[in-house]
Design an enzyme around this catalytic site. Sequence first.
Site, PDB file in Angstrom:
ATOM      1  N   CYS A  32      41.117  36.277  26.967  1.00 42.67           N
ATOM      2  CA  CYS A  32      41.742  37.402  27.674  1.00 42.67           C
ATOM      3  C   CYS A  32      43.009  36.944  28.405  1.00 42.67           C
ATOM      4  O   CYS A  32      43.023  35.899  29.058  1.00 42.67           O
ATOM      5  CB  CYS A  32      40.747  37.995  28.672  1.00 42.67           C
TER       6      CYS A  32
ATOM      7  N   CYS B  40      41.860  37.262  36.248  1.00 37.37           N
ATOM      8  CA  CYS B  40      40.772  37.547  37.201  1.00 37.37           C
ATOM      9  C   CYS B  40      40.085  36.227  37.585  1.00 37.37           C
ATOM     10  O   CYS B  40      39.541  35.526  36.711  1.00 37.37           O
ATOM     11  CB  CYS B  40      39.782  38.520  36.586  1.00 37.37           C
TER      12      CYS B  40
ATOM     13  N   CYS C  71      36.549  35.123  36.334  1.00 35.27           N
ATOM     14  CA  CYS C  71      36.087  35.444  34.978  1.00 35.27           C
ATOM     15  C   CYS C  71      36.140  34.281  33.988  1.00 35.27           C
ATOM     16  O   CYS C  71      37.194  33.685  33.756  1.00 35.27           O
ATOM     17  CB  CYS C  71      36.904  36.615  34.427  1.00 35.27           C
TER      18      CYS C  71
ATOM     19  N   CYS D 129      25.674  48.907  26.227  1.00 31.78           N
ATOM     20  CA  CYS D 129      27.004  48.771  26.826  1.00 31.78           C
ATOM     21  C   CYS D 129      27.792  47.682  26.108  1.00 31.78           C
ATOM     22  O   CYS D 129      27.351  46.528  26.047  1.00 31.78           O
ATOM     23  CB  CYS D 129      26.848  48.433  28.307  1.00 31.78           C
TER      24      CYS D 129
ATOM     25  N   CYS E 101      27.931  53.032  26.280  1.00 34.66           N
ATOM     26  CA  CYS E 101      28.790  52.665  27.395  1.00 34.66           C
ATOM     27  C   CYS E 101      29.751  51.600  26.871  1.00 34.66           C
ATOM     28  O   CYS E 101      29.374  50.813  25.995  1.00 34.66           O
ATOM     29  CB  CYS E 101      27.938  52.102  28.532  1.00 34.66           C
TER      30      CYS E 101
ATOM     31  N   CYS F 139      31.214  54.293  35.396  1.00 36.41           N
ATOM     32  CA  CYS F 139      30.425  53.188  35.928  1.00 36.41           C
ATOM     33  C   CYS F 139      31.448  52.313  36.625  1.00 36.41           C
ATOM     34  O   CYS F 139      32.342  51.756  35.974  1.00 36.41           O
ATOM     35  CB  CYS F 139      29.736  52.456  34.783  1.00 36.41           C
TER      36      CYS F 139
ATOM     37  N   ARG G  69      23.488  49.689  40.653  1.00 35.69           N
ATOM     38  CA  ARG G  69      22.994  48.679  39.706  1.00 35.69           C
ATOM     39  C   ARG G  69      23.021  47.284  40.318  1.00 35.69           C
ATOM     40  O   ARG G  69      24.071  46.797  40.745  1.00 35.69           O
ATOM     41  CB  ARG G  69      23.861  48.699  38.431  1.00 35.69           C
TER      42      ARG G  69
HETATM   43  N1  SAM Z   1      37.987  43.178  30.367  1.00 31.16           N
HETATM   44  C1  SAM Z   1      37.428  44.355  30.871  1.00 31.16           C
HETATM   45  C2  SAM Z   1      37.733  44.571  32.343  1.00 31.16           C
HETATM   46  O1  SAM Z   1      38.048  43.622  33.043  1.00 31.16           O
HETATM   47  O2  SAM Z   1      37.634  45.719  32.781  1.00 31.16           O
HETATM   48  C3  SAM Z   1      35.931  44.498  30.646  1.00 31.16           C
HETATM   49  C4  SAM Z   1      35.026  43.288  30.821  1.00 31.16           C
HETATM   50  S1  SAM Z   1      34.971  42.573  32.445  1.00 31.16           S
HETATM   51  C5  SAM Z   1      34.109  41.064  32.092  1.00 31.16           C
HETATM   52  C6  SAM Z   1      33.814  43.604  33.320  1.00 31.16           C
HETATM   53  C7  SAM Z   1      33.466  43.226  34.747  1.00 31.16           C
HETATM   54  O3  SAM Z   1      32.581  42.129  34.755  1.00 31.16           O
HETATM   55  C8  SAM Z   1      34.582  42.810  35.684  1.00 31.16           C
HETATM   56  O4  SAM Z   1      35.305  43.868  36.199  1.00 31.16           O
HETATM   57  C9  SAM Z   1      33.804  42.095  36.774  1.00 31.16           C
HETATM   58  O5  SAM Z   1      33.483  43.001  37.809  1.00 31.16           O
HETATM   59  C10 SAM Z   1      32.541  41.614  36.067  1.00 31.16           C
HETATM   60  N2  SAM Z   1      32.495  40.142  36.022  1.00 31.16           N
HETATM   61  C11 SAM Z   1      33.232  39.333  35.222  1.00 31.16           C
HETATM   62  N3  SAM Z   1      32.974  38.043  35.473  1.00 31.16           N
HETATM   63  C12 SAM Z   1      32.049  38.015  36.466  1.00 31.16           C
HETATM   64  C13 SAM Z   1      31.401  36.966  37.171  1.00 31.16           C
HETATM   65  N4  SAM Z   1      31.658  35.687  36.935  1.00 31.16           N
HETATM   66  N5  SAM Z   1      30.496  37.303  38.124  1.00 31.16           N
HETATM   67  C14 SAM Z   1      30.237  38.610  38.391  1.00 31.16           C
HETATM   68  N6  SAM Z   1      30.820  39.638  37.755  1.00 31.16           N
HETATM   69  C15 SAM Z   1      31.731  39.351  36.817  1.00 31.16           C
HETATM   70  C1  DTB Z   2      29.581  44.927  35.450  1.00 26.86           C
HETATM   71  O1  DTB Z   2      29.946  45.378  36.549  1.00 26.86           O
HETATM   72  N1  DTB Z   2      28.943  43.785  35.274  1.00 26.86           N
HETATM   73  C2  DTB Z   2      28.708  43.518  33.884  1.00 26.86           C
HETATM   74  C3  DTB Z   2      29.202  44.815  33.197  1.00 26.86           C
HETATM   75  N2  DTB Z   2      29.790  45.528  34.286  1.00 26.86           N
HETATM   76  C4  DTB Z   2      30.099  44.753  32.051  1.00 26.86           C
HETATM   77  C5  DTB Z   2      29.379  42.255  33.416  1.00 26.86           C
HETATM   78  C6  DTB Z   2      28.990  41.049  34.218  1.00 26.86           C
HETATM   79  C7  DTB Z   2      29.650  39.869  33.608  1.00 26.86           C
HETATM   80  C8  DTB Z   2      29.175  38.570  34.212  1.00 26.86           C
HETATM   81  C9  DTB Z   2      29.875  37.391  33.631  1.00 26.86           C
HETATM   82  C10 DTB Z   2      29.652  37.195  32.169  1.00 26.86           C
HETATM   83  O2  DTB Z   2      28.503  37.280  31.667  1.00 26.86           O
HETATM   84  O3  DTB Z   2      30.630  36.869  31.458  1.00 26.86           O
HETATM   85 FE1  SF4 Z   3      39.854  39.757  31.133  1.00 19.65          FE
HETATM   86 FE2  SF4 Z   3      37.713  38.906  32.426  1.00 19.65          FE
HETATM   87 FE3  SF4 Z   3      39.653  40.126  33.772  1.00 19.65          FE
HETATM   88 FE4  SF4 Z   3      38.106  41.566  32.038  1.00 19.65          FE
HETATM   89  S1  SF4 Z   3      37.428  40.547  33.924  1.00 19.65           S
HETATM   90  S2  SF4 Z   3      40.341  41.616  32.250  1.00 19.65           S
HETATM   91  S3  SF4 Z   3      37.722  39.982  30.468  1.00 19.65           S
HETATM   92  S4  SF4 Z   3      39.830  38.142  32.689  1.00 19.65           S
END
Ligand code: SAM
Ligand code: DTB
Ligand code: SF4
Length: 358
Positions: free
Chosen positions: A62, A66, A69, A106, A137, A197, A269
């Site tokens: 990506c 973030c 992430c 989802c 979702c 959501c 959730r």
């Molecule tokens: N790329 C898209 C976005 O950012 O909207 C969809 C996938 S993104 C992984 C969805 C959500 O997962 C993020 O907004 C964040 O809140 C959550 N998330 C990602 N990494 C995480 C982590 N290490 N711990 C907790 N939540 C996480």
């Molecule tokens: C949300 O708020 N949490 C989920 C779902 N929406 C998509 C994702 C959590 C991702 C946690 C880190 C991972 O597994 O990569």
């Molecule tokens: Fe990309 Fe992760 Fe940010 Fe979603 S949360 S936009 S997958 S870096």
Amino acid sequence: MSAHISNDTPALRHDWRREELLALFDLPLPELLHRAASVHRRHFDPAEVQVSTLLSVKTGGCPEDCAYCPQAQRYDTGVNAQKLMSTEQVLAKAQQAKAAGASRFCMGAAWRSPKDRDIPKVAEMIREVKALGLETCATLGMLSSEHAHALKDAGLDYYNHNLDTAPEFYGDIIHTREYQDRLDTLGHVRDAGMKTCCGGIVGMGESREQRAGLLQALANLPAHPDSVPINRLVQVAGTPLHGTAELDPFEFVRTIAVARIAMPKSMVRLSAGREGMSDELQALCFLAGANSIFYGEKLLTTGNPDTGRDQALFARLGLRPMAVQVENSHDHHRTDAPGSGTVHADITASAPLRGRAA
Ligand code: SAM
Ligand code: DTB
Ligand code: SF4
């Protein structure tokens, strides 16, 4: 709906002040839990927990930054970038999820936003997953109005897009898109008629005031999100937030409780971070008003409790998967009038995840 759930409830509020939410955070924990549990009972059966299953349909690589992430290309986290899965591969996973008892599936993609060429492919996945009888979702990043309508036309029920944190802390976490971009995407999702959501992450080094600020931003959206995921940061080596001081578990419980009070009719959730929580901490979160979880051994790239552990937890706590959910939120310009919702199944009656200890 259980007999004890009252229709006689105050209107939902969209004018929460930061100090009001902070005053709730500051309550003695037993008092806060009592208030949250009372609100919970007004709208839901507290023994019922909604269960969804997640699948990463496009992993890693990506371009966003973030700081939490593992899927951001720029951090060395060991996640291998993969291209979009085929519809057949996704369907096989959706069938497994259905057999395990999920009725909502989802699909997540590590995109900043989908490209025009991605939309027909994701639309096909949505149509086929829906044809299995599952609710759908997706979480694909920012959406234009056109893309939101295309996904709605394909049958998408929910779109997940998080605010992630308070507006004033956001710039410490993400630099490649603005808070306003997120609000715009949520507006497109609502306007297209999909359910939202939307939640965030705690344990990223934010203050209590900023946790209250996240909940304030969520509760003061034009409509409360139908589902509010509260994620506890999953710390992944290689991400900038790896090594952040752990959040006090009771502070996590308080965040759930205040979310429940501020957004009484939303599904709250208990989202990422459950794998590292004790059963007792999860039980406190359910007492505080959490009423949905992700079920299945993986979130997107990180772990989740295995299904056996969740089955045992449900049995020990006397919880059961939500069979039917009454939602009052399909009308996003709603009056919040009691009884105005529609009913949909969230988990099949034959779900292997069963409550009630023998
Ligand atoms: N790329 C898209 C976005 O950012 O909207 C969809 C996938 S993104 C992984 C969805 C959500 O997962 C993020 O907004 C964040 O809140 C959550 N998330 C990602 N990494 C995480 C982590 N290490 N711990 C907790 N939540 C996480
Ligand atoms: C949300 O708020 N949490 C989920 C779902 N929406 C998509 C994702 C959590 C991702 C946690 C880190 C991972 O597994 O990569
Ligand atoms: Fe990309 Fe992760 Fe940010 Fe979603 S949360 S936009 S997958 S870096």
